[in-house]
Design an enzyme around this catalytic site. Sequence first.
Site, PDB file in Angstrom:
ATOM      1  N   ILE A 289       0.816  -1.227   0.000  1.00  0.00           N
ATOM      2  CA  ILE A 289       0.000   0.000   0.000  1.00  0.00           C
ATOM      3  C   ILE A 289       0.843   1.268   0.000  1.00  0.00           C
ATOM      4  CG2 ILE A 289      -1.995  -1.067   1.122  1.00  0.00           C
ATOM      5  CD1 ILE A 289      -1.042   0.296   3.751  1.00  0.00           C
ATOM      6  N   GLY A 292       8.230   4.157   0.749  1.00  0.00           N
ATOM      7  CA  GLY A 292       8.861   5.382   1.218  1.00  0.00           C
ATOM      8  C   GLY A 292      10.356   5.221   1.318  1.00  0.00           C
ATOM      9  N   ALA A 293      11.021   6.297   1.729  1.00  0.00           N
ATOM     10  CA  ALA A 293      12.478   6.279   1.840  1.00  0.00           C
ATOM     11  C   ALA A 293      12.950   5.259   2.860  1.00  0.00           C
ATOM     12  CB  ALA A 293      12.977   7.670   2.209  1.00  0.00           C
ATOM     13  N   GLY A 295      11.261   2.434   3.823  1.00  0.00           N
ATOM     14  CA  GLY A 295      10.796   1.065   3.640  1.00  0.00           C
ATOM     15  C   GLY A 295       9.489   0.973   2.881  1.00  0.00           C
ATOM     16  N   THR A 296       8.967  -0.252   2.838  1.00  0.00           N
ATOM     17  CA  THR A 296       7.729  -0.544   2.122  1.00  0.00           C
ATOM     18  C   THR A 296       6.660  -0.969   3.116  1.00  0.00           C
ATOM     19  OG1 THR A 296       9.067  -1.322   0.267  1.00  0.00           O
ATOM     20  CG2 THR A 296       6.734  -1.874   0.223  1.00  0.00           C
ATOM     21  N   VAL A 297       5.420  -0.513   2.900  1.00  0.00           N
ATOM     22  CA  VAL A 297       4.315  -0.848   3.801  1.00  0.00           C
ATOM     23  C   VAL A 297       3.334  -1.776   3.093  1.00  0.00           C
ATOM     24  CG1 VAL A 297       2.461   0.049   5.255  1.00  0.00           C
ATOM     25  CG2 VAL A 297       4.548   1.374   4.961  1.00  0.00           C
ATOM     26  N   ASP A 402       3.761  16.570  17.679  1.00  0.00           N
ATOM     27  CA  ASP A 402       3.421  16.770  16.265  1.00  0.00           C
ATOM     28  C   ASP A 402       1.953  16.426  16.018  1.00  0.00           C
ATOM     29  OD1 ASP A 402       4.092  17.646  13.736  1.00  0.00           O
ATOM     30  OD2 ASP A 402       4.693  15.666  13.024  1.00  0.00           O
TER      31      ASP A 402
END
Length: 559
Positions: A289, A292-293, A295-297, A402
Amino acid sequence: MSDGLDNEEKPPAPPLRMNSNNRDSSALNHSSKPLPMAPEEKNKKARLRSIFPGGGDKTNKKKEKERPEISLPSDFEHTIHVGFDAVTGEFTPDLYGSQMCPGKLPEGIPEQWARLLQTSNITKLEQKKNPQAVLDVLKFYDSKETVNNQKYMSFTSGDKSAHGYIAAHPSSTKTASEPPLAPPVSEEEDEEEEEEEDENEPPPVIAPRPEHTKSIYTRSVVESIASPAVPNKEVTPPSAENANSSTLYRNTDRQRKKSKMTDEEILEKLRSIVSVGDPKKKYTRFEKIGQGASGTVYTALDIATGQEVAIKQMNLQQQPKKELIINEILVMRENKNPNIVNYLDSYLVGDELWVVMEYLAGGSLTDVVTETCMDEGQIAAVCRECLQALDFLHSNQVIHRDIKSDNILLGMDGSVKLTDFGFCAQITPEQSKRSTMVGTPYWMAPEVVTRKAYGPKVDIWSLGIMAIEMVEGEPPYLNENPLRALYLIATNGTPELQNPERLSAVFRDFLNRCLEMDVDRRGSAKELLQHPFLKLAKPLSSLTPLIIAAKEAIKNSSR
Protein backbone atom coordinates in the site's frame (compact mmCIF):
# COMPACT_ATOMS: atom_id res chain seq x y z
CA MET A 1 -42.71 3.33 -7.00
CA SER A 2 -40.33 1.26 -4.90
CA ASP A 3 -37.35 3.16 -6.30
CA GLY A 4 -38.91 6.41 -5.18
CA LEU A 5 -39.42 5.12 -1.66
CA ASP A 6 -35.81 3.92 -1.48
CA ASN A 7 -34.55 7.34 -2.47
CA GLU A 8 -36.64 9.01 0.19
CA GLU A 9 -35.27 6.70 2.91
CA LYS A 10 -31.58 7.36 2.07
CA PRO A 11 -29.87 9.91 4.37
CA PRO A 12 -28.53 13.05 2.70
CA ALA A 13 -24.89 12.94 1.58
CA PRO A 14 -22.37 14.70 3.87
CA PRO A 15 -21.53 18.26 2.82
CA LEU A 16 -18.37 18.54 0.75
CA ARG A 17 -15.91 21.44 0.63
CA MET A 18 -16.19 23.34 -2.64
CA ASN A 19 -12.48 24.16 -2.83
CA SER A 20 -10.45 21.32 -1.41
CA ASN A 21 -7.99 23.18 -0.83
CA ASN A 22 34.99 19.47 -4.61
CA ARG A 23 38.52 19.90 -3.52
CA ASP A 24 41.34 20.90 -5.93
CA SER A 25 42.96 17.60 -6.91
CA SER A 26 46.02 19.12 -8.67
CA ALA A 27 49.23 18.19 -6.89
CA LEU A 28 51.66 20.93 -5.96
CA ASN A 29 55.14 20.88 -7.53
CA HIS A 30 57.06 21.06 -4.27
CA SER A 31 60.47 20.93 -5.97
CA SER A 32 59.85 24.33 -7.49
CA LYS A 33 59.06 25.93 -4.17
CA PRO A 34 61.82 28.00 -2.59
CA LEU A 35 60.46 27.35 0.92
CA PRO A 36 60.52 23.94 2.60
CA MET A 37 57.18 22.17 2.53
CA ALA A 38 55.17 21.68 5.71
CA PRO A 39 56.22 18.50 7.52
CA GLU A 40 53.81 15.56 7.32
CA GLU A 41 52.15 14.19 10.44
CA LYS A 42 54.60 11.27 10.71
CA ASN A 43 57.60 13.61 10.36
CA LYS A 44 56.15 15.81 13.11
CA LYS A 45 55.87 12.83 15.43
CA ALA A 46 59.43 11.70 14.58
CA ARG A 47 60.77 15.17 15.33
CA LEU A 48 58.87 15.26 18.62
CA ARG A 49 60.33 11.89 19.56
CA SER A 50 63.83 13.20 18.87
CA ILE A 51 63.15 16.20 21.08
CA PHE A 52 61.46 14.18 23.82
CA PRO A 53 63.24 10.80 23.68
CA GLY A 54 61.30 7.88 25.15
CA GLY A 55 62.03 4.18 25.42
CA GLY A 56 60.86 2.87 22.07
CA ASP A 57 57.91 2.87 19.76
CA LYS A 58 55.80 0.68 22.04
CA THR A 59 56.53 2.86 25.04
CA ASN A 60 55.70 5.98 23.08
CA LYS A 61 52.45 4.45 21.85
CA LYS A 62 51.55 3.48 25.36
CA LYS A 63 52.27 7.00 26.59
CA GLU A 64 50.27 8.45 23.72
CA LYS A 65 47.30 6.31 24.72
CA GLU A 66 47.67 7.42 28.32
CA ARG A 67 47.58 11.07 27.32
CA PRO A 68 44.09 12.57 27.68
CA GLU A 69 42.54 13.34 24.30
CA ILE A 70 41.47 16.93 23.84
CA SER A 71 38.33 16.94 21.77
CA LEU A 72 37.20 19.57 19.32
CA PRO A 73 34.95 22.26 20.76
CA SER A 74 31.30 21.25 20.95
CA ASP A 75 27.98 22.95 21.65
CA PHE A 76 29.59 26.30 20.85
CA GLU A 77 27.47 29.01 19.35
CA HIS A 78 28.13 32.21 17.45
CA THR A 79 26.34 34.95 19.35
CA ILE A 80 25.09 37.65 17.02
CA HIS A 81 24.43 41.07 18.54
CA VAL A 82 21.53 42.77 16.81
CA GLY A 83 19.73 45.89 17.93
CA PHE A 84 16.68 47.66 16.56
CA ASP A 85 16.39 51.35 15.74
CA ALA A 86 12.80 52.34 16.55
CA VAL A 87 13.17 55.57 14.56
CA THR A 88 14.41 54.10 11.28
CA GLY A 89 12.69 50.73 11.77
CA GLU A 90 15.93 48.95 10.87
CA PHE A 91 17.89 46.22 12.64
CA THR A 92 21.30 47.59 13.63
CA PRO A 93 24.48 46.47 15.42
CA ASP A 94 23.80 46.16 19.15
CA LEU A 95 26.66 48.15 20.71
CA TYR A 96 25.55 47.38 24.27
CA GLY A 97 25.37 43.65 23.54
CA SER A 98 28.83 43.77 22.01
CA GLN A 99 30.24 45.45 25.11
CA MET A 100 28.83 42.60 27.21
CA CYS A 101 31.12 40.21 25.28
CA PRO A 102 34.65 41.70 25.31
CA GLY A 103 36.49 41.34 22.05
CA LYS A 104 33.29 41.04 20.00
CA LEU A 105 32.64 43.59 17.26
CA PRO A 106 29.11 44.80 16.62
CA GLU A 107 27.78 42.87 13.63
CA GLY A 108 24.21 43.94 12.99
CA ILE A 109 21.81 41.70 11.13
CA PRO A 110 23.56 38.98 9.08
CA GLU A 111 23.17 39.13 5.32
CA GLN A 112 21.25 35.85 5.12
CA TRP A 113 18.80 37.12 7.75
CA ALA A 114 18.30 40.31 5.76
CA ARG A 115 17.48 38.25 2.65
CA LEU A 116 15.01 36.10 4.59
CA LEU A 117 13.37 39.19 6.03
CA GLN A 118 13.00 40.81 2.59
CA THR A 119 10.99 37.85 1.27
CA SER A 120 9.07 37.11 4.49
CA ASN A 121 6.15 39.51 3.94
CA ILE A 122 6.63 40.72 7.53
CA THR A 123 5.85 44.42 7.19
CA LYS A 124 8.03 47.22 8.55
CA LEU A 125 5.24 48.05 10.97
CA GLU A 126 5.22 44.48 12.29
CA GLN A 127 9.00 44.49 12.60
CA LYS A 128 8.83 47.73 14.56
CA LYS A 129 5.99 46.45 16.74
CA ASN A 130 7.78 43.27 17.86
CA PRO A 131 11.43 43.11 16.76
CA GLN A 132 12.27 40.36 19.26
CA ALA A 133 9.70 38.00 17.71
CA VAL A 134 11.23 38.71 14.30
CA LEU A 135 14.68 37.80 15.62
CA ASP A 136 13.29 34.63 17.22
CA VAL A 137 11.87 33.31 13.96
CA LEU A 138 14.97 34.37 12.00
CA LYS A 139 17.16 32.41 14.41
CA PHE A 140 14.94 29.40 13.92
CA TYR A 141 14.97 29.59 10.14
CA ASP A 142 18.68 30.21 9.83
CA SER A 143 19.67 27.37 12.14
CA LYS A 144 22.24 25.03 10.67
CA GLU A 145 21.34 22.35 13.19
CA THR A 146 18.16 21.22 11.39
CA VAL A 147 18.13 17.46 10.76
CA ASN A 148 15.96 15.30 8.58
CA ASN A 149 15.73 11.89 10.19
CA GLN A 150 13.05 9.43 9.20
CA LYS A 151 10.09 8.70 11.41
CA TYR A 152 10.69 5.03 10.84
CA MET A 153 7.39 3.75 12.22
CA SER A 154 5.20 6.07 10.17
CA PHE A 155 2.30 4.05 8.76
CA THR A 156 0.09 6.85 7.46
CA SER A 157 -1.23 6.95 3.92
CA GLY A 158 1.48 7.05 1.30
CA ASP A 159 4.10 6.09 3.89
CA LYS A 160 5.04 9.67 4.46
CA SER A 161 8.60 10.28 5.51
CA ALA A 162 8.88 13.41 7.61
CA HIS A 163 11.61 15.25 9.42
CA GLY A 164 11.76 13.94 12.90
CA TYR A 165 13.48 11.85 15.52
CA ILE A 166 12.89 10.23 18.86
CA ALA A 167 14.22 12.82 21.25
CA ALA A 168 14.54 10.54 24.23
CA HIS A 169 14.52 6.84 24.84
CA PRO A 170 12.01 5.31 27.22
CA SER A 171 13.19 5.37 30.79
CA SER A 172 10.21 4.22 32.80
CA THR A 173 10.60 1.43 35.32
CA LYS A 174 9.10 -0.93 32.77
CA THR A 175 12.00 -0.41 30.37
CA ALA A 176 14.82 0.42 32.73
CA SER A 177 16.21 -3.09 32.26
CA GLU A 178 16.84 -2.50 28.58
CA PRO A 179 17.84 1.09 27.80
CA PRO A 180 19.26 1.51 24.29
CA LEU A 181 22.67 2.65 25.45
CA ALA A 182 25.42 3.42 22.98
CA PRO A 183 29.08 2.70 23.80
CA PRO A 184 31.73 5.31 23.00
CA VAL A 185 33.32 5.19 19.58
CA SER A 186 36.95 6.03 18.82
CA GLU A 187 37.60 9.51 17.41
CA GLU A 188 39.12 8.30 14.12
CA GLU A 189 36.34 5.81 13.38
CA ASP A 190 33.72 8.36 14.24
CA GLU A 191 35.14 11.07 12.00
CA GLU A 192 35.14 8.63 9.07
CA GLU A 193 31.55 7.60 9.79
CA GLU A 194 30.49 11.22 10.10
CA GLU A 195 32.04 12.13 6.72
CA GLU A 196 30.25 9.20 5.09
CA GLU A 197 26.97 10.24 6.69
CA ASP A 198 27.36 13.81 5.44
CA GLU A 199 28.06 12.61 1.89
CA ASN A 200 25.10 10.22 1.91
CA GLU A 201 22.71 12.62 3.63
CA PRO A 202 19.48 12.64 1.61
CA PRO A 203 17.97 15.97 0.61
CA PRO A 204 15.17 17.34 2.81
CA VAL A 205 11.79 15.71 2.15
CA ILE A 206 8.56 17.68 2.36
CA ALA A 207 6.00 16.02 4.62
CA PRO A 208 2.96 15.31 2.48
CA ARG A 209 -0.63 16.42 2.65
CA PRO A 210 -3.17 15.51 -0.03
CA GLU A 211 -1.85 16.84 -3.33
CA HIS A 212 -4.72 19.29 -3.82
CA THR A 213 -4.21 20.92 -0.41
CA LYS A 214 -0.46 20.69 -0.16
CA SER A 215 1.61 23.75 0.71
CA ILE A 216 5.35 23.73 0.09
CA TYR A 217 5.74 25.00 3.61
CA THR A 218 3.66 22.32 5.39
CA ARG A 219 6.49 20.21 6.67
CA SER A 220 7.75 18.99 9.98
CA VAL A 221 10.94 20.57 11.18
CA VAL A 222 13.40 19.79 13.93
CA GLU A 223 15.89 22.25 15.31
CA SER A 224 18.21 21.39 18.14
CA ILE A 225 18.85 24.50 20.18
CA ALA A 226 20.64 25.43 23.35
CA SER A 227 18.42 25.32 26.41
CA PRO A 228 17.55 28.79 27.70
CA ALA A 229 18.70 29.83 31.13
CA VAL A 230 16.03 28.63 33.54
CA PRO A 231 16.05 27.80 37.24
CA ASN A 232 17.69 24.49 38.08
CA LYS A 233 14.59 23.28 39.87
CA GLU A 234 12.68 23.51 36.59
CA VAL A 235 15.19 22.03 34.17
CA THR A 236 18.07 19.83 35.21
CA PRO A 237 20.26 18.29 32.50
CA PRO A 238 19.97 14.51 32.63
CA SER A 239 22.89 12.79 34.31
CA ALA A 240 24.95 10.51 32.10
CA GLU A 241 25.48 8.17 35.03
CA ASN A 242 21.79 7.76 35.81
CA ALA A 243 20.50 4.85 33.72
CA ASN A 244 16.90 5.78 34.47
CA SER A 245 17.15 9.37 33.28
CA SER A 246 16.05 10.39 29.78
CA THR A 247 19.13 11.02 27.63
CA LEU A 248 18.23 13.54 24.98
CA TYR A 249 19.49 13.05 21.46
CA ARG A 250 20.65 16.62 20.93
CA ASN A 251 21.75 17.30 17.42
CA THR A 252 25.39 18.19 18.04
CA ASP A 253 28.49 16.50 16.68
CA ARG A 254 29.75 15.39 20.07
CA GLN A 255 26.44 13.95 21.20
CA ARG A 256 25.91 12.19 17.91
CA LYS A 257 29.27 10.52 18.48
CA LYS A 258 28.32 9.41 21.97
CA SER A 259 25.07 7.91 20.70
CA LYS A 260 26.76 5.76 18.06
CA MET A 261 26.04 2.05 18.09
CA THR A 262 27.81 -0.42 15.86
CA ASP A 263 25.70 -2.48 13.46
CA GLU A 264 26.37 -5.60 15.50
CA GLU A 265 25.25 -3.90 18.72
CA ILE A 266 22.09 -2.69 17.01
CA LEU A 267 21.33 -6.19 15.73
CA GLU A 268 21.97 -7.64 19.18
CA LYS A 269 19.60 -5.09 20.71
CA LEU A 270 16.95 -5.75 18.08
CA ARG A 271 17.19 -9.50 18.67
CA SER A 272 16.32 -8.87 22.31
CA ILE A 273 13.22 -6.90 21.27
CA VAL A 274 11.76 -8.74 18.27
CA SER A 275 9.77 -11.95 18.23
CA VAL A 276 11.33 -15.23 17.13
CA GLY A 277 9.83 -16.97 14.12
CA ASP A 278 8.79 -16.47 10.52
CA PRO A 279 6.14 -13.74 10.11
CA LYS A 280 5.13 -15.25 6.75
CA LYS A 281 3.70 -18.18 8.70
CA LYS A 282 1.69 -15.85 10.96
CA TYR A 283 0.41 -13.40 8.35
CA THR A 284 -1.07 -13.90 4.90
CA ARG A 285 -2.53 -11.95 1.96
CA PHE A 286 0.21 -9.33 1.79
CA GLU A 287 -0.78 -6.28 -0.26
CA LYS A 288 1.55 -3.36 -0.91
CA ILE A 289 0.00 0.00 0.00
CA GLY A 290 2.98 2.34 0.20
CA GLN A 291 6.64 2.89 -0.57
CA GLY A 292 8.86 5.38 1.22
CA ALA A 293 12.48 6.28 1.84
CA SER A 294 12.61 4.14 4.97
CA GLY A 295 10.80 1.06 3.64
CA THR A 296 7.73 -0.54 2.12
CA VAL A 297 4.31 -0.85 3.80
CA TYR A 298 1.97 -3.79 3.30
CA THR A 299 -1.38 -4.78 4.69
CA ALA A 300 -1.79 -8.39 5.77
CA LEU A 301 -4.13 -10.65 7.72
CA ASP A 302 -3.25 -12.36 10.99
CA ILE A 303 -4.00 -16.02 10.22
CA ALA A 304 -4.98 -16.82 13.81
CA THR A 305 -7.27 -13.84 14.51
CA GLY A 306 -8.24 -12.52 11.07
CA GLN A 307 -7.12 -9.02 12.14
CA GLU A 308 -5.92 -6.76 9.34
CA VAL A 309 -2.52 -5.26 10.15
CA ALA A 310 0.04 -2.93 8.59
CA ILE A 311 3.56 -4.30 8.17
CA LYS A 312 6.51 -2.06 7.45
CA GLN A 313 9.54 -3.78 5.97
CA MET A 314 12.83 -1.91 6.36
CA ASN A 315 16.21 -2.92 4.98
CA LEU A 316 18.49 -2.20 7.93
CA GLN A 317 21.53 -1.67 5.72
CA GLN A 318 19.78 1.31 4.12
CA GLN A 319 18.78 3.02 7.39
CA PRO A 320 21.17 5.86 8.32
CA LYS A 321 20.06 6.12 11.98
CA LYS A 322 19.41 2.55 13.05
CA GLU A 323 19.59 3.27 16.78
CA LEU A 324 16.58 5.58 16.48
CA ILE A 325 14.47 2.66 15.25
CA ILE A 326 15.13 0.88 18.55
CA ASN A 327 14.12 3.93 20.55
CA GLU A 328 10.93 4.42 18.57
CA ILE A 329 9.90 0.77 18.97
CA LEU A 330 10.51 0.89 22.71
CA VAL A 331 8.47 4.08 23.11
CA MET A 332 5.55 2.60 21.16
CA ARG A 333 5.74 -0.78 22.85
CA GLU A 334 5.46 0.75 26.30
CA ASN A 335 2.63 3.16 25.45
CA LYS A 336 -0.39 1.15 24.29
CA ASN A 337 -3.84 2.69 24.43
CA PRO A 338 -7.19 2.34 22.59
CA ASN A 339 -6.70 5.82 21.11
CA ILE A 340 -3.19 5.15 19.81
CA VAL A 341 -2.22 3.20 16.68
CA ASN A 342 -0.59 0.39 18.59
CA TYR A 343 2.61 -1.49 17.93
CA LEU A 344 1.81 -5.21 17.68
CA ASP A 345 5.00 -7.11 16.92
CA SER A 346 8.34 -7.06 15.11
CA TYR A 347 10.61 -9.59 13.40
CA LEU A 348 14.08 -9.80 11.89
CA VAL A 349 13.85 -11.39 8.44
CA GLY A 350 17.30 -11.60 6.89
CA ASP A 351 18.57 -8.04 6.53
CA GLU A 352 15.08 -6.62 7.05
CA LEU A 353 13.21 -5.47 10.12
CA TRP A 354 9.46 -6.09 9.91
CA VAL A 355 7.31 -3.96 12.24
CA VAL A 356 3.65 -4.90 12.65
CA MET A 357 1.14 -2.19 13.62
CA GLU A 358 -2.61 -1.76 13.78
CA TYR A 359 -4.15 -0.90 10.43
CA LEU A 360 -6.90 1.70 10.05
CA ALA A 361 -8.52 1.63 6.62
CA GLY A 362 -10.27 5.00 6.95
CA GLY A 363 -7.10 6.98 6.23
CA SER A 364 -6.01 10.19 7.90
CA LEU A 365 -8.22 12.91 9.34
CA THR A 366 -6.64 15.26 6.76
CA ASP A 367 -8.71 13.66 3.99
CA VAL A 368 -11.91 14.29 5.94
CA VAL A 369 -11.14 17.91 6.92
CA THR A 370 -10.06 18.91 3.40
CA GLU A 371 -12.87 17.17 1.50
CA THR A 372 -15.92 17.38 3.77
CA CYS A 373 -17.53 19.70 6.29
CA MET A 374 -17.69 18.46 9.88
CA ASP A 375 -20.31 19.61 12.36
CA GLU A 376 -19.59 20.43 16.00
CA GLY A 377 -20.76 17.04 17.25
CA GLN A 378 -18.28 15.25 14.97
CA ILE A 379 -15.48 17.66 15.87
CA ALA A 380 -16.20 17.14 19.58
CA ALA A 381 -16.00 13.35 19.10
CA VAL A 382 -12.57 13.61 17.44
CA CYS A 383 -11.29 16.04 20.09
CA ARG A 384 -12.45 13.74 22.90
CA GLU A 385 -10.63 10.73 21.43
CA CYS A 386 -7.44 12.76 20.88
CA LEU A 387 -7.57 14.16 24.42
CA GLN A 388 -7.90 10.63 25.80
CA ALA A 389 -4.73 9.67 23.90
CA LEU A 390 -2.90 12.80 25.09
CA ASP A 391 -4.00 12.33 28.70
CA PHE A 392 -2.54 8.82 28.57
CA LEU A 393 0.74 9.97 26.99
CA HIS A 394 1.18 12.99 29.28
CA SER A 395 0.50 10.89 32.38
CA ASN A 396 3.33 8.65 31.18
CA GLN A 397 5.64 11.66 30.75
CA VAL A 398 5.51 11.55 26.95
CA ILE A 399 4.98 14.64 24.76
CA HIS A 400 3.88 13.84 21.20
CA ARG A 401 4.96 17.21 19.72
CA ASP A 402 3.42 16.77 16.27
CA ILE A 403 -0.35 16.78 16.71
CA LYS A 404 -2.11 17.57 13.42
CA SER A 405 -4.76 15.98 11.21
CA ASP A 406 -2.12 14.07 9.20
CA ASN A 407 -1.24 12.13 12.36
CA ILE A 408 -4.79 11.14 13.28
CA LEU A 409 -5.91 7.89 11.63
CA LEU A 410 -9.51 6.77 11.28
CA GLY A 411 -11.10 3.35 11.15
CA MET A 412 -14.04 2.70 8.86
CA ASP A 413 -16.13 2.35 12.03
CA GLY A 414 -15.19 5.92 12.99
CA SER A 415 -12.51 5.00 15.52
CA VAL A 416 -9.93 7.76 16.06
CA LYS A 417 -6.28 6.98 16.83
CA LEU A 418 -3.11 9.00 17.23
CA THR A 419 -0.05 7.90 15.28
CA ASP A 420 3.48 8.95 14.26
CA PHE A 421 5.75 8.92 17.28
CA GLY A 422 8.80 10.10 15.37
CA PHE A 423 8.86 13.33 17.40
CA CYS A 424 7.73 12.06 20.78
CA ALA A 425 9.82 13.07 23.76
CA GLN A 426 9.97 11.37 27.12
CA ILE A 427 10.35 13.65 30.12
CA THR A 428 11.23 12.99 33.73
CA PRO A 429 10.55 15.10 36.84
CA GLU A 430 14.11 16.42 36.55
CA GLN A 431 13.64 17.24 32.85
CA SER A 432 10.14 18.65 33.12
CA LYS A 433 10.46 21.14 30.26
CA ARG A 434 12.07 20.87 26.85
CA SER A 435 13.43 23.52 24.49
CA THR A 436 13.85 21.78 21.14
CA MET A 437 12.26 23.40 18.12
CA VAL A 438 10.26 20.50 16.74
CA GLY A 439 6.94 19.86 15.08
CA THR A 440 5.19 21.29 12.05
CA PRO A 441 5.30 25.13 11.87
CA TYR A 442 1.60 25.90 11.44
CA TRP A 443 0.64 23.75 14.42
CA MET A 444 3.48 24.94 16.68
CA ALA A 445 2.74 26.48 20.06
CA PRO A 446 4.06 30.05 20.62
CA GLU A 447 6.47 28.89 23.34
CA VAL A 448 8.07 26.54 20.80
CA VAL A 449 8.37 29.24 18.13
CA THR A 450 9.95 31.67 20.60
CA ARG A 451 12.40 28.98 21.71
CA LYS A 452 11.32 28.75 25.34
CA ALA A 453 11.30 25.69 27.55
CA TYR A 454 8.01 23.86 27.16
CA GLY A 455 5.97 20.98 28.52
CA PRO A 456 3.04 18.73 27.52
CA LYS A 457 0.70 21.66 26.86
CA VAL A 458 2.33 22.21 23.45
CA ASP A 459 0.19 19.24 22.38
CA ILE A 460 -2.94 21.02 23.63
CA TRP A 461 -2.18 24.10 21.50
CA SER A 462 -1.67 21.86 18.46
CA LEU A 463 -4.99 20.14 19.20
CA GLY A 464 -6.69 23.56 19.20
CA ILE A 465 -5.15 24.34 15.80
CA MET A 466 -6.35 20.94 14.57
CA ALA A 467 -9.87 21.80 15.77
CA ILE A 468 -9.68 24.93 13.58
CA GLU A 469 -8.57 22.63 10.74
CA MET A 470 -11.76 20.63 11.23
CA VAL A 471 -13.82 23.85 11.00
CA GLU A 472 -12.04 25.62 8.15
CA GLY A 473 -10.28 22.82 6.26
CA GLU A 474 -6.77 24.09 7.00
CA PRO A 475 -4.76 25.53 9.90
CA PRO A 476 -4.40 29.31 10.35
CA TYR A 477 -1.71 31.04 8.28
CA LEU A 478 -1.26 28.06 5.91
CA ASN A 479 -1.14 30.41 2.92
CA GLU A 480 1.31 32.81 4.57
CA ASN A 481 5.05 32.81 4.00
CA PRO A 482 6.37 30.41 6.69
CA LEU A 483 8.52 33.09 8.33
CA ARG A 484 5.54 35.41 8.60
CA ALA A 485 3.39 32.51 9.83
CA LEU A 486 5.84 31.86 12.65
CA TYR A 487 5.88 35.58 13.47
CA LEU A 488 2.07 35.62 13.63
CA ILE A 489 2.00 32.54 15.87
CA ALA A 490 4.51 34.18 18.22
CA THR A 491 2.75 37.55 18.41
CA ASN A 492 -0.95 37.21 17.61
CA GLY A 493 -2.04 35.03 20.48
CA THR A 494 -5.12 32.94 19.78
CA PRO A 495 -5.59 32.88 15.99
CA GLU A 496 -8.75 34.47 14.65
CA LEU A 497 -11.45 32.33 13.09
CA GLN A 498 -12.81 33.22 9.66
CA ASN A 499 -16.45 33.08 10.83
CA PRO A 500 -16.50 32.86 14.64
CA GLU A 501 -20.21 33.74 14.77
CA ARG A 502 -21.03 30.38 13.19
CA LEU A 503 -19.62 28.50 16.19
CA SER A 504 -21.43 27.87 19.45
CA ALA A 505 -20.26 29.71 22.57
CA VAL A 506 -19.18 26.44 24.20
CA PHE A 507 -17.02 25.51 21.18
CA ARG A 508 -15.40 28.96 21.13
CA ASP A 509 -14.63 28.58 24.84
CA PHE A 510 -13.04 25.17 24.19
CA LEU A 511 -10.84 26.68 21.48
CA ASN A 512 -9.83 29.54 23.78
CA ARG A 513 -8.83 27.05 26.50
CA CYS A 514 -6.67 25.13 24.01
CA LEU A 515 -5.18 28.23 22.39
CA GLU A 516 -4.37 30.21 25.53
CA MET A 517 -1.03 32.02 25.14
CA ASP A 518 -0.35 31.81 28.88
CA VAL A 519 0.75 28.20 29.32
CA ASP A 520 -0.30 28.13 32.98
CA ARG A 521 -3.85 29.09 32.01
CA ARG A 522 -4.01 26.72 29.03
CA GLY A 523 -6.03 23.60 29.80
CA SER A 524 -4.38 20.24 30.35
CA ALA A 525 -5.65 17.09 28.61
CA LYS A 526 -7.23 15.90 31.86
CA GLU A 527 -8.98 19.23 32.44
CA LEU A 528 -10.26 19.54 28.89
CA LEU A 529 -11.77 16.05 29.00
CA GLN A 530 -14.28 17.61 31.44
CA HIS A 531 -15.10 20.56 29.16
CA PRO A 532 -18.82 20.97 28.32
CA PHE A 533 -18.03 21.04 24.58
CA LEU A 534 -17.24 17.31 24.64
CA LYS A 535 -20.79 16.61 25.82
CA LEU A 536 -21.88 17.57 22.30
CA ALA A 537 -19.90 14.63 20.87
CA LYS A 538 -21.80 12.43 18.44
CA PRO A 539 -21.21 8.66 18.22
CA LEU A 540 -17.97 7.81 16.40
CA SER A 541 -20.03 6.00 13.76
CA SER A 542 -21.16 9.46 12.61
CA LEU A 543 -17.69 9.89 11.10
CA THR A 544 -18.11 6.92 8.73
CA PRO A 545 -20.18 8.81 6.09
CA LEU A 546 -17.52 11.56 6.08
CA ILE A 547 -14.73 9.01 5.58
CA ILE A 548 -16.58 7.40 2.66
CA ALA A 549 -17.40 10.80 1.11
CA ALA A 550 -13.75 11.90 1.39
CA LYS A 551 -12.52 8.72 -0.29
CA GLU A 552 -15.02 9.22 -3.12
CA ALA A 553 -14.03 12.88 -3.58
CA ILE A 554 -10.33 12.00 -3.73
CA LYS A 555 -10.99 9.18 -6.20
CA ASN A 556 -13.03 11.49 -8.43
CA SER A 557 -10.42 14.26 -8.34
CA SER A 558 -7.67 11.85 -9.42
CA ARG A 559 -9.53 10.81 -12.59
